[in-house]
Motif scaffolding. Structure first.
Motif, mmCIF file in Angstrom:
data_model
loop_
_atom_site.group_PDB
_atom_site.id
_atom_site.type_symbol
_atom_site.label_atom_id
_atom_site.label_comp_id
_atom_site.label_asym_id
_atom_site.label_seq_id
_atom_site.Cartn_x
_atom_site.Cartn_y
_atom_site.Cartn_z
ATOM 1 N N LEU A 294 0.829 -1.204 0.000
ATOM 2 C CA LEU A 294 0.000 0.000 0.000
ATOM 3 C C LEU A 294 0.866 1.258 0.000
ATOM 4 N N VAL A 295 1.853 1.306 0.877
ATOM 5 C CA VAL A 295 2.727 2.484 0.972
ATOM 6 C C VAL A 295 3.465 2.708 -0.351
ATOM 7 N N MET A 296 3.917 1.645 -0.974
ATOM 8 C CA MET A 296 4.610 1.769 -2.251
ATOM 9 C C MET A 296 3.671 2.334 -3.316
ATOM 10 N N GLN A 297 2.417 1.881 -3.329
ATOM 11 C CA GLN A 297 1.452 2.379 -4.303
ATOM 12 C C GLN A 297 1.166 3.868 -4.094
ATOM 13 N N VAL A 298 0.926 4.224 -2.836
ATOM 14 C CA VAL A 298 0.545 5.603 -2.536
ATOM 15 C C VAL A 298 1.650 6.585 -2.914
ATOM 16 N N PHE A 299 2.893 6.244 -2.600
ATOM 17 C CA PHE A 299 3.977 7.216 -2.756
ATOM 18 C C PHE A 299 4.836 7.027 -4.009
ATOM 19 N N GLU A 300 4.725 5.886 -4.678
ATOM 20 C CA GLU A 300 5.612 5.636 -5.812
ATOM 21 C C GLU A 300 4.892 5.365 -7.125
ATOM 22 N N ASP A 301 3.608 5.093 -7.069
ATOM 23 C CA ASP A 301 2.857 4.795 -8.290
ATOM 24 C C ASP A 301 2.135 6.061 -8.756
ATOM 25 N N PRO A 302 2.563 6.669 -9.845
ATOM 26 C CA PRO A 302 1.929 7.916 -10.293
ATOM 27 C C PRO A 302 0.479 7.735 -10.731
ATOM 28 N N ALA A 303 0.085 6.491 -10.998
ATOM 29 C CA ALA A 303 -1.292 6.233 -11.423
ATOM 30 C C ALA A 303 -2.216 5.900 -10.253
ATOM 31 N N PHE A 304 -1.667 5.882 -9.031
ATOM 32 C CA PHE A 304 -2.473 5.466 -7.877
ATOM 33 C C PHE A 304 -3.606 6.456 -7.618
ATOM 34 N N LYS A 305 -4.794 5.914 -7.355
ATOM 35 C CA LYS A 305 -5.945 6.729 -6.985
ATOM 36 C C LYS A 305 -6.519 6.317 -5.633
ATOM 37 N N LYS A 306 -6.786 5.013 -5.481
ATOM 38 C CA LYS A 306 -7.326 4.559 -4.198
ATOM 39 C C LYS A 306 -7.149 3.064 -4.047
ATOM 40 N N ALA A 307 -7.173 2.613 -2.782
ATOM 41 C CA ALA A 307 -7.076 1.186 -2.457
ATOM 42 C C ALA A 307 -7.741 0.964 -1.106
ATOM 43 N N SER A 308 -8.240 -0.247 -0.889
ATOM 44 C CA SER A 308 -8.862 -0.568 0.401
ATOM 45 C C SER A 308 -8.012 -1.600 1.135
ATOM 46 N N LEU A 309 -7.965 -1.456 2.447
ATOM 47 C CA LEU A 309 -7.196 -2.382 3.283
ATOM 48 C C LEU A 309 -7.664 -2.268 4.726
ATOM 49 N N GLY A 310 -7.899 -3.413 5.355
ATOM 50 C CA GLY A 310 -8.220 -3.433 6.775
ATOM 51 C C GLY A 310 -9.456 -2.644 7.158
ATOM 52 N N GLY A 311 -10.472 -2.590 6.260
ATOM 53 C CA GLY A 311 -11.686 -1.846 6.571
ATOM 54 C C GLY A 311 -11.593 -0.364 6.289
ATOM 55 N N CYS A 312 -10.474 0.067 5.703
ATOM 56 C CA CYS A 312 -10.273 1.482 5.394
ATOM 57 C C CYS A 312 -10.066 1.684 3.897
ATOM 58 N N LEU A 313 -10.404 2.875 3.431
ATOM 59 C CA LEU A 313 -10.153 3.273 2.051
ATOM 60 C C LEU A 313 -9.079 4.354 2.072
ATOM 61 N N SER A 315 -6.900 6.951 -0.273
ATOM 62 C CA SER A 315 -6.946 7.573 -1.600
ATOM 63 C C SER A 315 -6.019 8.781 -1.657
ATOM 64 N N TYR A 316 -5.573 9.108 -2.886
ATOM 65 C CA TYR A 316 -4.740 10.282 -3.092
ATOM 66 C C TYR A 316 -5.458 11.235 -4.044
ATOM 67 N N HIS A 317 -5.585 12.482 -3.639
ATOM 68 C CA HIS A 317 -6.277 13.499 -4.419
ATOM 69 C C HIS A 317 -5.236 14.473 -4.983
ATOM 70 N N LYS A 319 -5.352 17.070 -7.027
ATOM 71 C CA LYS A 319 -5.606 18.513 -7.068
ATOM 72 C C LYS A 319 -5.289 19.189 -5.739
ATOM 73 N N THR A 320 -5.624 18.523 -4.649
ATOM 74 C CA THR A 320 -5.397 19.113 -3.321
ATOM 75 C C THR A 320 -4.090 18.654 -2.690
ATOM 76 N N GLY A 321 -3.491 17.603 -3.244
ATOM 77 C CA GLY A 321 -2.267 17.065 -2.664
ATOM 78 C C GLY A 321 -2.510 16.410 -1.318
ATOM 79 N N ARG A 322 -3.674 15.786 -1.186
ATOM 80 C CA ARG A 322 -4.051 15.187 0.098
ATOM 81 C C ARG A 322 -4.171 13.663 -0.015
ATOM 82 N N ILE A 323 -3.696 12.982 1.033
ATOM 83 C CA ILE A 323 -3.932 11.544 1.197
ATOM 84 C C ILE A 323 -5.064 11.407 2.209
ATOM 85 N N ILE A 324 -6.112 10.709 1.827
ATOM 86 C CA ILE A 324 -7.268 10.527 2.707
ATOM 87 C C ILE A 324 -7.311 9.066 3.174
#
Length: 333
Positions: A294-313, A315-317, A319-324
């Motif tokens: 998950l961490v590799m996807q969020v910070f290293e995959d330029p195509a990453f948008k969202k993923a679910s894990l452990g009951g949580c979603l 996502s990376y936005h 336009k705002t530069g926010r990880i939710i």
């Protein structure tokens, strides 16, 4: 117990006992380790009342009889109150029989302690158990946190602490304590049963010790990893505060440009902490391999948008530069 070879028992207990007389609970299966702990607590001057909790786990036919034996063994000890708690077996038993029984056992004892307003539950895990837990988690691919094994004090809930005072004491020392104090004890054959992972680990002990992997050395390694974990958590907590820009009941928002500057391990811990805070009742954290992916996807995959894990979603936005990090739809808080 003063001026005896067993002063270590009192030395191990003293940091965890209140100065004023109080009520505590202890888990007792009937083995030498738990009976040694029970005996020491019963004779501690600061213990006003000792609730001795024995679980009839239902895994063996002899279990019910052994729980009654425990009551007979400790009947004459000071300030003890023995309680037998029966575990209701699941209709469809899980494959991880011992792990499920262990989890149920803690839940049952925690419920009892809550009803009796008991804040401390003592358990007799010792150095050999610590080494065994280290090996068990190593085989399961645990990360640094898992390999840190068991803590002397674990907050099971806001109102209950699990206390493990004997993590530095070998089992042989507790057996010697029982023998010296004429305390009979029960031997559980399932401890050596090769049908269970822990039984197989125990039977491989001689081979491991020949290579220098003694319980003491493994337990010391686990303690050093606990120390390293605490240091990483210290810095991860600082980064959590720095990077978090919004905190609500169902989500956290983090600044990507702040979090991306942190080492990978700190990023992982920040996201894991957010997930834990959102779903505190989850029994187990996601597997380390999944968190790393998950961490590799969020910070290293330029195509990453969202993923679910452990009951949580997560996502990376862009336009705002926010990880939710938020709870998935339908997940209870």
């Amino acid at each position: 117990m003063n001026d005896s070879p067993f002063d270590f028992v009192e030395h191990c207990l003293s940091p965890f006992l209140q100065k004023e007389k109080g009520i505590v609970a202890v888990a007792v299966s009937g083995g030498p380790d738990s009976l040694a702990l029970c005996h020491a607590l019963a004779h501690a001057s600061v213990v006003k009342s000792l609730h001795v909790l024995t679980i009839d786990h239902g895994l063996r036919l002899e279990a019910a009889q052994e729980t009654r034996q425990v009551g007979e063994m400790i009947a004459d000890w000071p300030c003890v109150r023995h309680e037998i708690i029966k575990r209701v077996l699941p209709i469809d038993p899980a494959t991880k029989i011992q792990e499920e029984a262990r989890r149920d056992r803690y839940a049952l004892m925690a419920t009892y302690c809550a009803e009796q307003r008991i804040k401390q539950l003592f358990v007799a895990h010792h150095q050999d158990d610590q080494a065994e837990t280290f090996l068990f988690r190593l085989a399961k691919g645990s990360g640094l946190d898992g390999l840190g094994a068991m803590h002397p004090v674990y907050c099971y809930s806001p109102d209950l602490q699990i206390i493990r005072p004997f993590l530095s004491v070998p089992k042989s020392g507790l057996v010697d304590y029982c023998m010296a104090n004429h305390i009979p004890f029960i031997t559980d054959p399932s401890n050596e049963n090769r049908d269970f992972v822990r039984g197989r680990l125990r039977q491989s002990r001689e081979i491991l010790e020949e290579e220098g992997l003694t319980p003491k050395r493994l337990a010391v390694t686990a303690q050093r990893l606990i120390r390293a974990r605490e240091a990483l958590d210290f810095y991860a907590d600082q980064m959590f505060t720095q990077a978090c820009v919004q905190k609500e009941a169902t989500f956290f928002s983090f600044a990507f440009d702040v979090l991306v500057k942190a080492p990978e391990e700190i990023r992982l811990r920040v996201l894991a902490k957010a997930m834990k805070l959102l779903i505190p009742q989850r029994d187990y954290a996601p597997r380390m391999e999944k968190m790393e992916r998950l961490v590799m996807q969020v910070f290293e995959d330029p195509a990453f948008k969202k993923a679910s894990l452990g009951g949580c979603l997560i996502s990376y936005h862009y336009k705002t530069g926010r990880i939710i990090v938020e709870t998935e739809s339908g997940c209870s808080i």
